[in-house]
Each structure stands twice: as C-alpha cells, then as structure tokens.
Design a protein around this motif. Structure first.
Motif, short mmCIF file in Angstrom:
data_model
loop_
_atom_site.label_atom_id
_atom_site.label_comp_id
_atom_site.label_asym_id
_atom_site.label_seq_id
_atom_site.Cartn_x
_atom_site.Cartn_y
_atom_site.Cartn_z
N PHE A 32 103.01 30.07 66.82
CA PHE A 32 101.84 29.69 67.50
C PHE A 32 100.95 30.42 66.47
CE2 PHE A 32 98.72 30.64 70.95
CZ PHE A 32 98.14 28.66 71.05
N ALA A 35 99.78 29.00 62.99
CA ALA A 35 98.80 27.63 63.55
C ALA A 35 97.38 28.30 63.79
CB ALA A 35 99.63 26.75 64.00
N LEU A 36 97.10 28.66 64.35
CA LEU A 36 96.21 29.09 65.41
C LEU A 36 94.90 29.51 64.54
CD1 LEU A 36 94.79 28.63 68.64
CD2 LEU A 36 95.16 31.35 68.77
N ASN A 40 92.71 25.55 58.61
CA ASN A 40 92.35 23.91 58.90
C ASN A 40 91.79 23.73 60.61
OD1 ASN A 40 93.60 22.59 56.95
ND2 ASN A 40 95.14 22.15 57.10
N TRP A 41 92.23 25.11 61.39
CA TRP A 41 91.21 24.41 62.81
C TRP A 41 90.24 25.91 63.04
CZ3 TRP A 41 93.07 20.71 66.02
CH2 TRP A 41 94.61 20.37 65.45
N PHE A 52 91.77 31.21 74.88
CA PHE A 52 91.68 31.34 76.02
C PHE A 52 93.69 30.57 76.22
CE2 PHE A 52 93.23 28.39 79.54
CZ PHE A 52 93.34 29.51 80.46
N TYR A 88 109.93 30.94 73.25
CA TYR A 88 110.12 29.77 72.75
C TYR A 88 108.95 28.70 72.11
CZ TYR A 88 114.40 27.79 70.99
OH TYR A 88 115.56 27.16 71.08
N PHE A 89 108.02 28.74 73.36
CA PHE A 89 106.56 28.74 73.91
C PHE A 89 105.70 29.37 72.27
CE2 PHE A 89 102.05 28.55 73.98
CZ PHE A 89 102.06 27.43 74.57
N LEU B 47 87.85 20.33 68.08
CA LEU B 47 89.01 19.61 69.32
C LEU B 47 89.58 21.27 69.02
CD1 LEU B 47 91.44 17.29 66.72
CD2 LEU B 47 90.14 17.22 69.00
N PHE B 49 93.14 24.09 69.42
CA PHE B 49 94.23 23.66 68.86
C PHE B 49 94.90 23.98 70.25
CE2 PHE B 49 98.17 26.09 68.04
CZ PHE B 49 98.43 26.00 66.70
N GLU B 50 95.25 24.94 70.91
CA GLU B 50 95.74 25.75 71.77
C GLU B 50 95.68 24.59 73.00
OE1 GLU B 50 96.51 27.25 76.43
OE2 GLU B 50 95.16 26.30 75.36
N LEU B 52 96.25 20.88 71.69
CA LEU B 52 96.46 20.00 71.80
C LEU B 52 98.12 21.09 71.90
CD1 LEU B 52 94.42 18.96 69.50
CD2 LEU B 52 95.02 18.20 71.39
N TYR B 53 98.58 21.75 71.33
CA TYR B 53 99.95 22.46 71.37
C TYR B 53 100.24 22.38 72.85
CZ TYR B 53 102.93 25.89 69.92
OH TYR B 53 104.48 26.84 69.40
N ARG B 54 99.58 22.65 73.60
CA ARG B 54 100.19 22.49 74.86
C ARG B 54 100.68 22.12 75.71
NH1 ARG B 54 96.65 23.40 79.24
NH2 ARG B 54 95.55 24.24 77.82
N TYR B 57 103.89 20.75 73.71
CA TYR B 57 105.29 21.94 74.14
C TYR B 57 105.00 20.15 75.72
CZ TYR B 57 107.19 25.34 76.89
OH TYR B 57 107.61 26.49 77.19
N MET B 112 97.89 19.64 59.73
CA MET B 112 97.39 19.79 60.88
C MET B 112 98.04 19.60 62.08
SD MET B 112 93.12 19.51 60.27
CE MET B 112 92.82 20.21 61.82
N ARG B 114 101.42 18.38 61.91
CA ARG B 114 102.77 19.19 62.13
C ARG B 114 102.20 20.95 63.25
NH1 ARG B 114 104.49 22.96 56.51
NH2 ARG B 114 103.04 23.42 56.62
N ASP B 115 101.09 21.54 62.94
CA ASP B 115 100.49 22.57 63.80
C ASP B 115 100.85 22.24 65.60
OD1 ASP B 115 100.32 24.54 61.48
OD2 ASP B 115 98.83 24.36 61.79
N ILE B 116 100.36 21.21 65.26
CA ILE B 116 100.29 20.77 67.12
C ILE B 116 101.62 20.25 67.34
CG2 ILE B 116 99.32 19.35 68.21
CD1 ILE B 116 97.32 18.12 66.47
N MET B 118 104.12 21.57 66.64
CA MET B 118 105.39 22.80 65.97
C MET B 118 106.73 23.41 66.47
SD MET B 118 103.79 26.62 64.85
CE MET B 118 103.42 26.24 63.83
N TYR B 119 106.23 22.93 68.40
CA TYR B 119 107.54 22.99 68.88
C TYR B 119 108.07 21.68 69.24
CZ TYR B 119 108.69 23.79 73.35
OH TYR B 119 110.96 24.51 74.03
N ARG B 122 110.60 22.44 66.12
CA ARG B 122 111.11 23.19 66.38
C ARG B 122 112.34 22.73 67.56
NH1 ARG B 122 107.33 27.22 67.22
NH2 ARG B 122 107.22 27.05 68.82
N THR B 123 112.49 22.09 68.37
CA THR B 123 113.45 21.42 69.58
C THR B 123 113.46 20.41 69.36
OG1 THR B 123 111.56 21.53 71.43
CG2 THR B 123 112.96 23.41 71.06
#
Lengths: 469, 733
Positions: A32, A35-36, A40-41, A52, A88-89, B47, B49-50, B52-54, B57, B112, B114-116, B118-119, B122-123
C-alpha cells in the motif's frame, strides 16, 4: 531527519502517526505504501494535512513498528487475527510472516501453537502448505488453515473417506479419496484452498474408458507439473496414475506388475534429481512391504526395488518397515520399524539390497515405550527436510542430523495423544495428534534476539546431546 | 470421546455477511470506474489513492471480486478501443509517434490502476487463476490495439520501411523506433517474434540476397568482403540500438547466409582477386577479413583452408622440382624458408594464428619437401653453408633463429636418417678442415637435434666433437714429450678419430714422404704407448698440409694443400719433371684421387704450381708434370683447393643411399624384435604398422623392406610363422 520532506504524517482512524519515507520504503513497492508514494499519485506532500487512512490505528502502530525494526511485537490486548487482517490490507503479510518465524531448523524448533480441530475420529494426514498454512484430513473432510491458522471452508469429495491430501501451490489442494460405491465418480479432486471450491476432478482412463477408482497416496513433481497418485480401479486396474497439473488430463499409468504392489501404496515421493517416483506399500496395509523407484520415461521401468516378501514366515522380533523416505542428497533410503529403529538402504545399487538397521535411537525410548504400547498404536512416520531427518513415534518427534544421523533434538507435546502424522513446509512443522484431534505448530524463532524474548508457552523442548554408542 | 471430557464446546455465532447496502457494490464500482476514466483522461490529480484502494479492498472483501475484475476488463477495453481509433486516424509519419504516446499513457494508467487494485491482485486473482491486472492490461492492449486490423500491418510495414530507409543511408528516428520495438517486447516475446521479427528476417533476407547479387557482379573479392563486413556490423549495431538482443544471432545469420555462405566458393575462386591472389600478394587485411567473415558460416574456414593447402602444395611442388632452383642447395632451402615465413606471417596477421591453419601449412610443407628425395641432403648443405661462412658477423640470437628455422624444415622430413648421414659427413668435413665458424652454433644445433630425435640420433655427432678435443690434448702431450727430438721436423697435427663416429671412407694409404712417415711412426708409438690395445690407421685422404715453397726469382709462398697434394709436391723436391706413372708409383695414391689432386695442382688458373704437358684439362696416363717456376701470386699464403664437388655426384649419391639402406636394416630388425618380444604373437599387417610407427621419427620404412627383414629374422630363428595361420608370427625366446 533534517530533511523535512522526509517526514510523513498519517492520520489513521483519527490517530496521528509520524514517520519517515525511509521507514515506509521498507514496505516495498508492492505494498500500500509503495503505491501511495509512487510519482503517479501526485500526493500533496506540501500540505500540512496528514494523510488520512481509514483503518485501525493500533494495528497500524504495530505494523509501523515492524517496518522500523523488522521485529513484530504484538501487545497482549491486540488480537492477532486483527493484526493479520490489517497486514493483509497494507500488503505487509509477508513482512509479518518473516517476523513471526525464522528459517526452518529442526534443532531450533519451538512450539508456537496448538490448534484443536472439530472433526470426530482419528486424523488421517496433515500437510504443510508452501506459505505456512496446512490442511488436515479427518475421515471424509479436509480442513484448510492459512498461515495465520485461520480455517477456510473445509473440502470434501462426495463425503468419501479421504486417503491423502497435498498442496499444488499456495492456493490449490489435491484430495484423494475412496471411490463412491455404485457411482462412477472418481476419487481425486483439485480444490481452491481459499474458498473450498472443487475446481477439477481427475479421471482415470483404461482403454480410453473412464473408470472409477480409489486414489491413495499422492506425489507431486513441481518442475514438470505432474501429479502422481496410487490408484485402485474397479476391475483390478491397480497402479500409479499421472496427471498434468495445468490441464488436469491423465498423462500416463504405470500398471502394477504381478507379485508387486503399487496401487495400495502408502507413500509416493517424487525424486527430482533422479527423475524417479518412490512408491512404498507398507505393513500393515499389506502383509509385506514393497518399496520401488519408478522411471516414467519410456520405456517405463522399475529401476530399484526392495521387498520383504521373500523373507517368508514371520519371525518373533522381525523388524517390519512402517515408513520409508528417500534422501537424494545421500542417495539412500531411510526406513523405520515399529520400534523407531532407523534403517538405511543404498539407492545406487539396483540389485538386492539389505537394510542396515541402526538402533541407537532405542535406548532413550525404552522406558516410555512399554507404557505407550497399551494405547492405540501409532505407526512411526518419517520426514526429511534440508539435510535433517525426522521420525515421529508416539507423542514425540525425533530430529536426526549430520552424515551419521545422530539424534539431536526431540519435539514432544504432552497433550493430544500419539502423533499420527506430521509434515514440514513453509518454514513450519505441523504434527497431528490422533486422539484429541489437535495439531501442533512448531517454528524456529526469527532470530537470536526474539528467541530470548519469547518462551514456548506449552510443551517441552528436549535437546538431547549426541550420544556415542 | 476423550475430547469431550477435556473440552467444552463453544457454540460460535453464525457468521453472516454484513451487506450494508444492496447497491453497495454498484456504488463502489462506479467510484472506481470513474477513477479509471479520470486516469485515462490525465485527470488523476483529484483522486485519493487511499480511498480508491480502500474501495477496491472492500469490494474484494465483500466477495465482489468478480464484479470488480470484469468491470475492469470492460472499462479498459472500451478505453483501448478509443485509443486504437485515434491511432488509426494518425496520418503518415505521426502514426508511430501517436502509437508511442498512447502506449506511454496506457502504461502509466495501467500502473495506477494496478496500484488501486493491488489487494485484488494479491488475493482474488491468484485464487481464481485470473490474469493479474498488469498482464491483463498488456493483453488487452495487444488484442485491441496492436492486433487491430487497421494497425497490425500498418505498424509492421512502417517499421520495415524505416529499417529499409536506414539501410539505404537515411537517418531515422531511432529513439522512437526503439520505443515501439520495446513495446512489442513488453507484450511478450511471441508478439515481438510474430508481429515483427519473423517478417523482418524475411524481408532482410530478400534485401541482402538482391544486394549481394549486385555486389558480386561488379566488385572484386576484397571489395565484396568489405561491403559484407560493413553490412554485418550495421546489423549488429541496429540490434544494439533498437532491437531485442536475441535478434542479433538471427539477423547476423541471415546476413551470413545471404552474403557469405551463398557466395563462398565464388568469392574464394574469384578470378584475379580470389584467395590465391590474396595469398600471392600478401593481402593481410583482405585475408583477415575473409577469415573473420568465413568463420561465421559452416564450412567457411575449411573452404579457405582447403584452397590455401592446395595452393601451397602446388607452389611447393613447383619449387622443389624447379630445375633451376634445385641446382643450388642453399638457394633451394632459402626459398623453402622464405615460403614458410610468408605463410607463417599470413597465418599470424590474417588468420588469427588458427591452429588448424598452422597444421594445414605444416602438412603441406611435409608433403612437398619429401617430393624431392634430395631435400635431406640440401638441408644439411644449407646448414653446412651457414656454419662455414654464413654466420660470420651475425649475432647469437640471429644464429638461433636460422637454426630454428632449419629445424622446422627438418621436422617435415620423412627420411631423417638420410639427413643424419649427410649431416655427419658435412660436419666431419667442417671439423677436420677447421672450417667451422662457431663452436657454439654447432653445439646448439646438435642440442636441437637431440631434443627433436633423441639421444641416439646425436651421440655420434657428439662423439666427433669429443674426438676433436682429445686429439688436441694428445698432440700437445706428444709434443711435450718429444718436442726436443723434433725441433727440425715438420709439425704434425693428428686428429684421432674413433671408428664408427665418423663417416670414414675405406682407408687408402699412400706413401708419405720419408720425413713425415718417420714422424708418424713416432706419434704412433707415443699414442699406442699411452693407449694400449688400440689400432691406428692413417686417413691420408682427409688431411691437409702447409708447405713452404720457393719459386723462381726467390718468391716464397706458403701453400695450403691436402695430404695427397703434399705427397705429390714433395716429390718435386728431388725432380723437376715426373710423369703420371712415376707419381702414381711413388705415392700409391688411388688413381681417381690422384687425378683430382693433380688437376687442382696443374689446371687451376692462378694456383698452378705445376705445369702439365700437354696443357689439357684432363689427366692422362702419359702426361708429364713439371715444377712451375714461373708461379706467381699476390698472396703469401696460397690455398690450393681440391677439385671437389660440393653436391654429391650421381654415383656418390647412390652410394650414400645404399649406406642409408644398409643402416636401416638393423634398425628395422631391432624394431621388429622389440615389438614381437612384447606382443609374442602378431600378424603381418600389425607388425608393419607398429614398425612404421616406431621408426617414424627417423624415416619411413618401406613395407617391402620390413617383410624382407622379417624373413631374415625367421631364417635366424628369432621368429617363426604360425603353423595354422601363415600371416601370424611368433616370437621365439
């Protein structure tokens, strides 16, 4: 630290954390954090607002500490499960796993947990997965546990008695089971380890006809992606079936020669160095033991064979072979009898080989043995990992090291009754007890520092020095 | 049973999935889909990231992985279709640029996304055996862009045209080309191979086929090779600049096949400029180029080697049979050495010191040197010439160089024993006449021969040197003991030669003048007095003498003559005129020797200390000889040589040959006995083969001769024929 741009502030679930990008870099690109902070971001690093993250702050703290120190210290109030989920997250589960246990060494193992199962009756087999998880076969059900020892939906193949299980990779488990009488169903299936879904059924063809069969022991050739299983067909089609892991199609079938046993085998072991499959049928499944090495390359042949069938009538103190394992590093075969005597055979000579028994392990066991003999017998099992030989007997597992196979350690857990099976993989040793349906997890501590900090809570770890005979 | 005793079951609450909102999945996906749009539209700065990732997820966590994945496929496919359209619309030269730009965009977007996700990667992806997001993005790009019907062929043709333009000398945008090729490689090696490499190789093969045809019609061999080399280097450079490094072997194979392998024979045999001409003209650069190009193709080097070998053999054969060159042994050997130097230099400079070429050169030399049976004699004569005079004023290192070269020729000789014979003769002459220039050089050559052929070969030669040294001491001892008695007598220098070590002719004694024979008798008794049990015989045919003579007008000269000549001249102390018969009777010198010696005394201009009547060149029985009173010379010392053929005359040659054959007999017999002794039983062919092998270092025995020797050994009961198999011989102990 002088560079303010190196400082990073997080607001995790309302709690402010401050760290550096150097620390976060330890997480790696595929996490995480990796990527963060990717370009790109275009993260507004100039803004004074902390970043946050809508997650649990306590776990974040532990994980951040892991990134800082490489050590995992879980506060008592924090459930491990929660921490694993958070890991995992963030994509940090590999970090957590590495911090939990070190590289496998039979002489440094400590008991880290015991998991009690729910299934009734004796356990059949336990198999360690490549990622630190395991699966346990009880009766007609297979329970799958991931490395956090969280159980996944159980596997079953038409609720038939399971004979063996094995991991193809961290996500796939093969189950072999008895054939279902009256139905044409076969006895082998490939399951998704995560959701328990049956992905594929393996078929056996004889003369281009699908036959139902009972699958016994399993073996895997991970280089050529092959699955081997001992098979008992309906119409006496006994032998070893071979399937492709990718397509699931049957590739080959080695029919059992007359006067020999393959289809009832207790143990299959693929030997990548010599390109052979070890097939061992052992007492008491059959009256005699049959151990052979099969070469599947054309022309298919049995390149090495040993049996006690020629010995004739039973002698009083005859040493019956109860398990066998091939050790390619030393080109030898190790066998064990019911008194936990180890015997060795040379794999290089294809002619009539005899077993060199070494009974140095007996002395320590003698006293215990009589007491345990009253209980339901649990036949000894063998394991081999990284130059160390393991043998289970009653409630303990002995570790033998060095070229002379000296007894160096003994693992024992008083609770659960005799050990009916054990398996090594993913850096862990799993031991399944027959009575209480409990399995133990043994791990080597991650490093010397961590060893001092945590003592095994339960169980005794006996370190036995090398004994001269 | 026991488990119930110890443990109380806890009934766990049924875990049900908390689905917050039935539309939760759709809503979340909308957010993510919007984000993907924004990313493709270069609008990602807003955007989080946090967030979108969440969201991703949560979707996976709540078992909406399948929805997320298929949504991704649909959305991305739609974007790629649009991208594909905009690339298709690009005109002319901007096509590649547009493609490259869009590829860069897609790559960034893909990262980008793929980053979003990512979870999910992975699973969800591994457990469902799906393609991971990044690979999925590449596959979709491949299927929707690269393999779209309006792009696929256009892309290939554009690339091929660019390369063609570069081959014809234009400058192209290599950076752009590299990016596009890199994209094809990123899409997987099969994409690169199928969509570019295969057609590229085919087109290249055509191009080089046509071009090489043009070149070969209008260029000579050297130019052609230069052009081929340049093409090869260009292609290697092209690969390094913008192609996959695995293509290097493939494209160079094409160039090699089309430009070299297909024209190999034509190039080698090209009239006036082919390999033979290059060799003749020492074109090191062209030869080197040919070597380095031909070594790249199968049979390339062997073609060069074969042509070179046959050329050297032809030229060598011509050389050793050229009647003009054969006349002069020194010239003959010098030419051989020059030829060897020439090719050594070619192999060093142009052929990379290739061992196989060196072997070919050596075997060629071995072939033609032995074509001329006089080669051993000539090589010995060459050494003789060098050691007599040729090495004067030459440094020690240079002497070594010359000797080493001679040894190299010697190695090529099959009849080394013939050489030995001649060498012995020539060495004896040098030693006895004191003509040898450098003792060191002589010894150095003997050491070389010893290392080459072993101790046996040189033991006699070494014996000759020892004899010379001992003789010196003996004569000194003689004069130390008898000096006072011999004050007035002529000075005698005796060389005592061990029989066997020296190439002696049958001793033909002559009558020495009285004062000398007395002296000789004294020496004989002195020598036999110190060395009992020996026999001395005088080799008068090999000696020399310095005599003082007074001619008319009181002119004094010191004459350096042979022993025979001395005997003749001494007769004229007591007579002014003698007939041939009288001389012959007085001296008892064998007739041919006497004739030769008289010829040199009377018939050589400027050295004619005698006059002959009649004045003719040849000596007849009735000729008379007179002391030439009118003899004059500018020098005080006059050397009167014997008329002696340096080269062997025909009968002499026959004789030497015969002696060599005689000497070979015991050697062959010894070899046969050695072999039979160890093998006990052996058939004829094997005996011949082994004998030949054993004697190879000295000479090549004739199988017929071996058979004769075997017969002789059977007669003498060393061997017997097997009674059952007549071809089998048995050793009789």
């Amino acid at each position: 630290m002088n560079n303010p741009r190196d400082l990073i502030r997080f607001n995790v679930g309302g709690k402010i954390f401050q760290t550096t990008s150097t620390t976060l870099a330890n997480a790696g690109r595929s996490s995480f954090f990796g990527a963060l902070f990717d370009d790109n971001w275009n993260l507004n690093s100039n803004s004074d607002d902390p970043i946050f993250i809508d997650r649990n702050p306590d776990c974040f703290g532990v994980l951040l500490d892991l990134l800082r120190t490489g050590e995992l210290c879980i506060p008592p109030h924090l459930p491990e499960k929660l921490l694993f989920r958070e890991a995992y997250f963030y994509g940090l589960s590999d970090h957590v796993r590495c911090a939990r246990w070190g590289p496998f060494d039979g002489n440094r193992l400590r008991l880290t947990s015991s998991v009690s199962g729910r299934a009734p009756g004796d356990g059949t087999a336990i198999r360690a997965g490549p990622d630190g998880g395991c699966c346990v076969a009880h009766g007609c059900i297979v329970h799958v546990y991931d490395w956090t020892l969280e159980d996944h939906p159980p596997l079953q193949l038409d609720y038939q008695i399971v004979n063996d299980v094995g991991w193809l990779d961290s996500h796939n488990v093969v189950v072999s089971a008895c054939e279902r009488l009256g139905r044409g169903d076969c006895g082998m299936g490939l399951f998704n380890a995560v959701d328990g879904e049956l992905r594929h059924r393996f078929h056996v063809l004889h003369d281009s006809q699908v036959k139902s069969f009972t699958a016994g022991a399993l073996g895997f050739d991970s280089n050529q992606h092959k699955i081997f299983a001992s098979c008992k067909g309906r119409s006496n089609e006994y032998g070893i079936g071979v399937w492709d892991q990718m397509t699931g199609h049957q590739l080959d079938f080695f029919y059992e020669p007359l006067g020999w046993s393959l289809g009832d085998a207790d143990r299959l072991q693929w030997l990548p160095g010599s390109n052979c499959l070890l097939v061992a049928t052992l007492f008491p499944r059959k009256d005699h033991c049959y151990i052979s090495l099969l070469d599947f390359r054309a022309p298919k042949s049995m390149v090495w064979a040993w049996s006690d069938a020629h010995v004739g009538g039973m002698m009083e103190d005859q040493k019956r072979v109860r398990d066998a394992i091939a050790m390619e590093e030393t080109s030898s075969m190790c066998v064990v009898n019911e008194f936990e005597d180890l015997g060795f055979m040379d794999l290089r000579s294809s002619g009539a080989t005899s077993i060199r028994w070494s009974s140095r392990s007996r002395l320590i066991m003698k006293g215990k043995h009589d007491k345990m003999a009253e209980d339901e017998p649990c036949y000894p099992k063998l394991g081999f990992h990284n130059g160390q030989l393991f043998s289970s007997m009653n409630d303990s597992i002995s570790v033998f090291s060095g070229p002379e196979w000296v007894l160096t350690s003994r693992l024992r857990c008083a609770y659960g009754g005799p050990i009916c099976d054990f398996s090594i993989g993913g850096g862990r040793l799993f031991a399944l007890h027959s009575e209480e349906n409990v399995f133990d997890v043994w791990e080597a501590p991650p490093c010397a520092l961590a060893l001092k900090a945590t003592q095994p809570e339960r169980g005794i770890c006996l370190i036995v020095g090398a004994e001269k005979q | 049973m026991s488990s119930q005793k110890k443990k109380t079951f806890q009934i766990e609450a049924f875990k049900h999935r908390v689905v917050v909102d039935p539309k939760y999945a759709d809503k979340t996906w909308k957010i993510l889909e919007h984000a993907i749009h924004e990313i493709y539209n270069h609008n990602a700065s807003g955007l989080s990231f946090e967030e979108l990732y969440r969201n991703a997820y949560n979707m996976v966590l709540h078992k909406y992985g399948e929805k997320l994945y298929s949504g991704l496929v649909t959305t991305m496919t739609a974007h790629l279709k649009e991208i594909s359209k905009s690339i298709e619309a690009a005109q002319g030269g901007s096509f590649l640029e547009e493609l490259n730009r869009k590829w860069t965009d897609h790559n960034k977007a893909l990262q980008m996304i793929r980053d979003i996700l990512m979870y999910m990667d992975r699973t969800f992806v591994p457990s469902t055996h799906k393609t991971p997001v990044y690979e999925l993005g590449l596959n979709l790009w491949r299927d929707n862009v690269i393999h779209s019907s309006n792009i696929q062929t256009r892309l290939l043709n554009t690339l091929l045209e660019l390369i063609l333009r570069e081959r014809t000398g234009e400058v192209i945008n290599r950076g752009l080309t590299r990016n596009i090729i890199k994209m094809l490689m990123d899409l997987g090696s099969s994409v690169y191979q199928e969509d570019f490499e295969k057609p590229f190789l085919e087109v290249s093969a055509n191009f080089f086929r046509v071009e090489s045809q043009q070149f070969i019609e209008c260029c000579d061999c050297g130019d052609y090779l230069k052009k081929a080399e340049r093409r090869l280097n260009e292609e290697i450079e092209r690969v390094s600049h913008y192609l996959d490094s695995n293509s290097e072997v493939k494209i160079t194979n094409v160039v090699e096949r089309e430009m070299i392998a297909n024209h190999m024979l034509r190039l080698v045999h090209m009239e006036n400029s082919g390999l033979v001409n290059m060799l003749l003209d020492d074109k090191y650069e062209d030869l080197g180029r040919m070597y380095s190009l031909f070594r790249r193709v199968i049979n390339g080097l062997s073609t060069i080697r074969d042509v070179m070998t046959s050329h050297i053999r032809e030229a060598g054969k011509e050389l050793v049979t050229d009647p003009e060159i054969v006349k002069d042994p020194v010239e003959f050997v010098q030419r051989l050495l020059d030829e060897k130097d020439k090719y050594d230099k070619i192999i060093t400079l142009a052929f990379n010191n290739d061992k196989t070429f060196q072997n070919a050169l050596n075997s060629s030399f071995e072939y033609f040197i032995n074509l001329n049976p006089r080669s051993p004699e000539y090589i010995s004569l060459f050494v003789d010439d060098k050691l007599r005079k040729g090495l004067k004023g030459v440094s020690e290192e240079d002497v070594e160089v010359v000797l080493d070269k001679v040894m190299m020729l010697f190695r090529f000789l099959q009849e080394k024993d013939v050489f030995e014979k001649y060498y012995k003769q020539h060495l004896a002459k040098r030693l006895l006449s004191g003509k040898t220039v450098s003792d060191d050089a002589e010894r150095s050559l003997i050491v070389k021969l010893k290392t080459e052929c072993g101790y046996q070969f040189t033991s006699k030669l070494e014996g000759m040197f020892t004899d010379m040294k001992t003789s010196q001491d003996t004569v000194q001892g003689f004069y130390a003991g008898h000096g006072h008695e011999l004050m007035d007598a002529p000075t005698l220098v005796v060389q005592v030669l061990t029989t066997g070590s020296w190439p002696t002719q049958p001793s033909m004694p002559c009558n020495l003048p009285a004062e000398l024979s007395a002296l000789c008798e004294k020496f004989r008794s002195y020598y036999l007095g110190t060395h009992t049990g020996r026999r001395l015989s005088w080799q008068t045919n090999m000696g020399t003498a310095d005599i003082k003579a007074t001619f008319g007008k009181g002119q004094k000269h010191e004459l350096n003559v042979s022993t025979y000549q001395m005997c003749v001249l001494m007769l004229f102390n007591n007579a002014d005129r003698l007939t041939y018969k009288e001389i012959e009777q007085a001296t008892e010198i064998p007739a041919p020797e006497l004739k030769r010696c008289l010829q040199s005394l009377a018939c050589v201009k400027g050295k004619n200390v005698l006059r002959k009547e009649p004045m003719s060149k040849d000596i007849a029985e009735n000729d008379a000889f007179l002391f030439n009173d009118k003899f004059t010379s500018k020098f005080y010392k006059v050397k009167i040589g014997t008329v002696v053929a340096q080269k062997e005359s025909e009968p002499e040659k026959q004789e030497t040959r015969q002696r060599v054959e005689e000497d070979r007999k015991p050697q062959i017999e010894a070899a046969i006995v050695r072999i039979m002794k160890s093998r006990r039983v052996l058939d004829h062919n094997n005996v011949v083969a082994e004998v030949t092998k054993q004697l190879q270092s000295r000479f090549l025995p004739n199988p017929v001769e071996i058979k004769k020797r075997i017969e002789s050994l059977i007669e003498r009961e060393f061997l017997e024929r097997d009674s059952a198999d007549r071809k089998l011989y048995r050793y009789l102990a």
